[in-house]
Design a protein around this motif. Structure first.
Motif, short mmCIF file in Angstrom:
data_model
loop_
_atom_site.label_atom_id
_atom_site.label_comp_id
_atom_site.label_asym_id
_atom_site.label_seq_id
_atom_site.Cartn_x
_atom_site.Cartn_y
_atom_site.Cartn_z
N TYR A 181 0.87 -1.18 0.00
CA TYR A 181 0.00 0.00 0.00
C TYR A 181 0.90 1.22 0.00
CZ TYR A 181 1.30 0.10 4.89
OH TYR A 181 2.03 0.14 6.03
N GLY A 182 0.31 2.39 -0.12
CA GLY A 182 1.07 3.63 -0.05
C GLY A 182 2.19 3.69 -1.06
N LEU B 243 10.74 2.70 2.85
CA LEU B 243 9.41 3.11 3.26
C LEU B 243 8.45 1.93 3.34
CD1 LEU B 243 8.99 6.39 1.20
CD2 LEU B 243 8.91 6.22 3.69
N GLY C 154 9.20 -0.74 13.47
CA GLY C 154 10.21 0.04 14.18
C GLY C 154 11.17 0.76 13.27
N VAL D 257 12.13 6.51 8.12
CA VAL D 257 13.03 6.87 7.03
C VAL D 257 13.27 8.38 7.02
CG1 VAL D 257 13.38 6.67 4.53
CG2 VAL D 257 11.99 4.99 5.72
N ARG E 21 -5.54 -3.37 9.60
CA ARG E 21 -6.17 -3.42 8.27
C ARG E 21 -7.22 -4.51 8.19
NH1 ARG E 21 -3.03 0.30 4.64
NH2 ARG E 21 -1.98 1.37 6.34
N LEU F 231 4.17 12.73 1.30
CA LEU F 231 5.37 11.92 1.56
C LEU F 231 6.64 12.70 1.24
CD1 LEU F 231 6.89 9.25 2.10
CD2 LEU F 231 6.43 8.62 -0.26
N VAL G 108 10.03 9.53 8.71
CA VAL G 108 8.80 9.28 7.98
C VAL G 108 8.54 7.79 7.86
CG1 VAL G 108 7.59 9.80 5.81
CG2 VAL G 108 9.37 11.34 6.64
N VAL G 109 7.26 7.40 7.92
CA VAL G 109 6.88 6.02 7.61
C VAL G 109 6.03 6.02 6.34
CG1 VAL G 109 7.04 5.24 10.02
CG2 VAL G 109 4.87 6.11 9.11
N ASN G 110 5.64 4.86 5.90
CA ASN G 110 4.90 4.73 4.64
C ASN G 110 3.56 5.48 4.69
OD1 ASN G 110 4.20 3.91 2.10
ND2 ASN G 110 4.15 1.72 2.55
N ILE G 111 3.07 5.83 3.52
CA ILE G 111 1.77 6.47 3.38
C ILE G 111 0.68 5.64 4.10
CG2 ILE G 111 0.01 7.14 1.68
CD1 ILE G 111 2.41 7.46 -0.33
N ASN H 20 0.52 4.57 7.00
CA ASN H 20 1.01 3.53 7.92
C ASN H 20 0.89 3.98 9.39
OD1 ASN H 20 2.18 1.33 9.09
ND2 ASN H 20 4.22 1.64 8.21
N PHE I 1 -0.16 2.20 11.88
CA PHE I 1 0.37 1.17 12.76
C PHE I 1 1.87 1.34 12.97
CE2 PHE I 1 2.87 -2.74 12.83
CZ PHE I 1 2.58 -3.15 14.12
N TYR J 47 3.63 1.94 16.55
CA TYR J 47 4.54 0.95 17.10
C TYR J 47 5.90 1.58 17.42
CZ TYR J 47 7.16 -3.40 17.54
OH TYR J 47 7.96 -4.41 18.00
N LEU J 48 6.42 2.35 16.45
CA LEU J 48 7.72 3.00 16.63
C LEU J 48 7.66 4.01 17.78
CD1 LEU J 48 10.62 3.67 15.84
CD2 LEU J 48 9.72 5.11 14.02
#
Lengths: 251, 251, 251, 251, 251, 251, 251, 251
Positions: C205-206, D219, D225, D228, E82, E215, E228-231, E233, E235, E239-240
């Motif tokens: 995704y993303g 990404l 954990g 980026v 999800r 992004l 940054v984490v994924n679009i 995301n 969760f 978590y991080l």
């Protein structure tokens, strides 16, 4: 090609040519293998047409060898595109060559008398598009077309284009060379009655992304009769324009 | 690897090796740590295979150190890829090296006698693709494969390719190196009976976008048996071709 | 093809076949023209190999016609890929067909006894990659390969993969099917001694952008011996794996 | 900030400060306006922290002026990133500066004694990633963190990484610096128990597209954990790692 | 992992475990192989942590099987992300599950009492970003963090954010969830003293290109301490954030 | 234009002008054809406005010719953009020219006294954005606007911007020049009551992709009243700002 | 804002307001916190302007709550954009609302009498662009502007546009709404004397890539005075046009 | 256009037409304004050519109105493209219409007898490309061209194409319709002597990215005489092919 094939088969049937020789002939005839290049002698032999060497990525030495091979086979009119000035100098020492630094085109032999249906018009959006336009125009001339240049007629000053409607209406084919937003192709396509070949150029900055903006714009043209060649591909446009301008020979 | 692990475990069980030593052994054996690089001595030790150094982004000094470490461990055949001419000169002062400026490959030791299943054919669309093709061909030779070069057989002059059907049909693996539209991979893939490794090159201009056009074209090939490596990755193609060409050893 | 060509030429020389008939034969023989499709009868006739129909974009009616044409020519083992469940139902009314809804593959005839060099291992990063993996595995089986499935061994839980090193080391070819970051291909490529075929999937995704992330990751793999096929192209990977796994036949 | 605001308001209420002066104070205090730059004196004044100047796009003259302003305000520890060697030479004439050509970092003052929770580990996929990794490591050191370097542990030779599991397990934060396919971030993310900061690098060629491949790969990491930062942003990773490594101070 | 490995080696040395059994143990212990999934029992067994199932691409049946396996091994707190509403209903028939339709999260067991360093603040640019933000917040809560929601504080109405500076300054970690231009991450990053985790969302239209705009904006943040984490995301961010918020346990 | 057209038609009707002459007049009047360029004399003649030459892609010789043509027609105030230092030197030999190396702008004549509605504020995110900002500011000045510079007020240090709210609130139009994440446009757009023209710059690295990140960010701004011009297009922003700042003249 | 701040400070100085109350006032006043949304009451209170709700991603229930909050605070004119027909129905049950299905705009209160400088012209390239154009036109009307619609005047039929030069020349601001190649913006920009706001639309197919082609084309416009808003952002264009059309109020 | 303009000017000169009427005539004549559309009556009136309505984005009601307007003006042959089956049904109730569901084309009147120079050949790579090919073929027929269909001749089975060399050599213009890697355009371009119009289709999956792969491939064709239209733009190709095929009329 069908005819050649048939002739060879008939020669085999009638015993004039052995099977292996025929096989060899089919393989070896159409080009000369120089190792680094397979020089195409097919089109000229069959059609008496001039030949083209794409200069980018070839050393002057390689180009001289290809030229010499062609000339030995009787090919005296050759066009070299994307030819740097230095490379042209090196080639000229060995082979007589006319060179134009703006279009970066070199050629052997002379420009022929135009003999197509009508005029190939080459229009540009701005002054910076001229090198690509000249590549198109010189290619068209080299292949026997009368060319008319209509430079710096971008759509932001529409009166410059509209004041030359006579040129637009009198064209057989129009090559539109434009960078940035490439809108000229659509405007010309809407005004003209003939095929329009759009050449996006890498002229521009920022979001022109090396010609991508003009390319997409031209592909999405809402005008009918417009097709597109690669970014900066003046040669391709000039060659295709010549092909269309000589259509009547087909009937 | 399983076997090595089992041996170490058996040594531990039988008291030949202490637990900590075993742990150390598992950790330290496979490579030599130079700080800036961890020199892999795993493959050669296990398999007697030659080793490879990817030259881009490494200084001549770093490469010399890696080479010397390898040679001290008995590794006498090493391939260096993406090696500039100047860097090669500097290395040659310290370590005997054969260098080829076209493919930008250097290697220590000699090219071995070919011993694979058959021939690795390397075909290019044009003359400009030759440097990448030579990287592939020289890599394949270095890993013990017979190689056949078939250059400048792009699809725009199909007869050049078709006249060499014997080479295509006699290949064990074919590496197709092409830029621009990359169509050669599909055509060869449709003609051949063997695996085809497609190498897109960054040759081209405009909408070739540094090889993206050829890459996408090759990934979308409608011919079966075609797979793709990274743009300009001649080494990867040559290495994989050698791997496939030596498949029978697996049975 | 060369041999066929030579035979026809010899027939012509010896008067067994007229020139026009030979010409016709060269043209018409290799396929059956259904208008909407030219059914390839070339490979099976020449090689006794099964044939493949790419189902996407074809109506059930078209597929039935192609299947019937093939069967009339003696082709009894045909694989249909990208075949929807509904279309499979419609085809089954006319032609006996085994259908697998996970891989969306249908086939006529039976799966053959494996006869390649060794095992084709199909590994996936996660559970969601299984449909593409099954397309690869079933294709490999259909072409006579022993296949081993190693599912859900993504790199985020490396112990799952490392605990199956025996499978990795015993493989003849490995197909790595992974979406998201596609890192599994590089890790397996580094561990294995055999060719690795990487299949990026559109799972994610993303910023996975429909498989683009996994595709780029796999193309840039720093492990040697890895090549890549199109996103979700399980069939292509399975077919190529089979080709490589049957390499010894070439010598 | 709230506290400062409240203090000013109380000063106003109690007549210690006039309204206009308070307004001025709120406006003028936090930075020094040099015209081309507004030098931030906010953080150091408030927190006693060192300050950072991003060197790219600034002339040596501009940097000297900013440095001098900072030093006049009592800021004696300043980090300069993206600092070319020539610019560093010019600055050193005016201001005492330590310069490291690999990371292209300069700084005034001394590196402090580490005082964070634990160790910041900086790992790279290859040798070419070292400049970015050094930018991260030196930044972390400058902000008072103990750093451990773990270079050239890319996933294609997994044993190099696995042999240093002690370093991975003992880390407080791990910075993973990798180009090409960027798979190292996922593998480390799966092995480690601590936050992983992934730094894609522009190392690579072809379809790495200047770091895009590694960026997307990171990404899309399936390991939890992992976050980026921008391509080649070693500074950002080092700074964030230090922030996380000093977390306990918050309670 | 090193310790486990050492224990097994010691057991082998002391004759408590045979070599083959040890080998098996190393292989089989950490997960349960369900064929379609390898259920990770590694982390919980080692650390007593809850476990996570990524629901996308898994059937309810598969998820029930994974859940049941986990529960049999004593894992009573599991998070499902999800997770569609329908799938949740099907799972609930077999396994007790709390389900939240906004975040599309389900979980077994109870939310624990927060025990981290401080507060995890979850901020959104707009109302449409709430589902992703809730995924982050609920995940953080599930992993034992106190969470504070700060929704609809986008930069176009800066006073909404500035009026809550107390929340920003009191945070241990801040998760910024924003679509469109994603500018909130930079603004919060500039105001806060703690790590900021940026989550771009696919909220937006036109040139937001499914979250790409946010992004890129977040990756290019000029504020330090932002990763940054994924679009979408949520969760991953939650978590991080929890991991960082529990840092002190490392010392 | 309508009026001019009407005048010409009336001249024709009344016999003052022949049909062909009228046709010619319509065609030839508005510009001077230099072959490589069609010099627009339309706007100045009609409106007494200064004229602009876009310097990129034009030789100094071409620019001199255009300038001379303009001056002969009475156009004494001309702005040259994207003018390199060397080219400026060459032009200055022939034509009196003021040149500013930061903005790379040259102009003939003098800067006029400001006469717009209010102030054009030019704000930048950082120091590196100054060249583009100066192009905007100088253009605005050249077209008769009072300009205020507000440099280095990026959102990572929000107090720098907030301390100058008086400037923001007193602006007639604001030009926001920013690279990297471009968030400044949204923040200013949310604070201001006037039109904001956003200019993304190519300042940045990595995932800024030559200004793409800032461009997308600005296009997706959630603040109302913001519009965007091309990357680095300081001239366009300055020209448009001036147009807006002189709006009252329309009523 | 400066003035408000000053007033509060003066109140504090004179003892009319306590420090804490002042702090609270600064924080709480400008918006109403509904949890899922922070309703902005800032602009209307300060300026008596109507307010806008961006409907996409909000439930009808959320929109009703926001509307009710606004109306309680005396805000009787509210615009809702991106409002689906069904959602509009649900809102209308609770709050009186005028709804236009073409532009997908709803509003409370009445359209005001136009009071700007002049006319806002909204032009489209084709019939399919009308929904976006209507969003722009209705927004402009709602904010007190006289609007003129000029639909289906794409550049492929230039005479349609040229025949309405009177409308173009009489405009105060022109909004150009076009998809596909977006050339209309450049052509209008070249003809008009006023600011042009270009709105790319997602109308088109193939290489229009959801509006990207028109967007790039418009950003690269060679006409001065053109700026661009997001794809399909009719509201943004209408709002900005109104702002520009009311400029004289600033002096 | 020049001629018309001249005529009007002469009418004005000779007093046959007043100035205002002439002005009106120039403005109003060429099209009929329906509000949502400006129906072009220019081309048919001048040239007796049929007219085209692009159906996408227009309601059946709008199309009926446009059709009726055209028919009232004597236009009896109209082509409707991108026309859904349902919309066709609704139109047919009001206006007699022939509809083809494969190409999604409708037209009034009859297909004319072909009268161009020669044959327009339409070739496809596969069966799935047929809908786009039919749009091209039917358009060409509608504009008076003899068309020859050559379907499913993709390059992966080259013999299918080579067996129809007679068709290729006998063509006046060739339209190549192909998705996936689009290699067919280059191969046909290399074999043919006439202009080739390449139409990329959105047929494919994965890295075909909705036709982008085929588009780039075709733009980068190394064969001369190839130009490209938009993805899936069968109409554009058919129209342009007809234009070229009728070239002789220009002389």
């Amino acid at each position: 090609m069908k005819t050649e094939m048939k002739t060879i088969l008939e020669d085999v049937r009638d015993g004039r040519v052995s099977v292996d020789d025929a096989l060899l002939k089919l393989k070896m005839q159409p080009f000369e293998d120089l190792g680094f290049a397979k020089v195409d002698l097919h089109r000229p032999v069959r059609q008496g047409q001039p030949e083209v060497i794409y200069g980018a990525g070839k050393t002057p030495e390689q180009m001289v060898k290809i030229l010499e091979t062609m000339m030995q086979k009787g090919q005296d009119r050759v066009l070299l595109t994307r030819l740097g000035e230095e490379a042209a100098e090196k080639i000229r020492v060995k082979v007589p060559l006319t060179y134009d630094p703006v279009s970066r085109i070199g050629y052997t032999g002379n420009l022929p008398t135009p003999d197509g249906i009508g005029k190939v018009v080459v229009a540009t959006g701005g002054t910076s598009d001229i090198p690509v336009a000249e590549e198109a125009a010189l290619t068209a001339s080299f292949f026997g077309n009368e060319t008319v240049r209509l430079y710096d007629v971008g759509v932001a000053g529409l009166h410059r284009l509209l004041s030359r409607m006579d040129v637009i209406m009198g064209a057989s084919v129009i090559i539109v060379v434009a960078g940035m937003e490439g809108a000229l192709a659509s405007v010309v396509g809407g005004l003209a009655d003939c095929p329009v070949i759009a050449v996006p150029t890498s002229v521009g900055y920022g979001a022109s992304f090396g010609g991508l903006s003009a390319l997409l714009s031209m592909l999405n043209s809402c005008a009918s009769g417009v097709s597109v060649v690669n970014i900066d591909n003046g040669f391709g446009a000039g060659y295709l324009a010549g092909m269309i301008n000589h259509m009547e020979a087909k009937k």
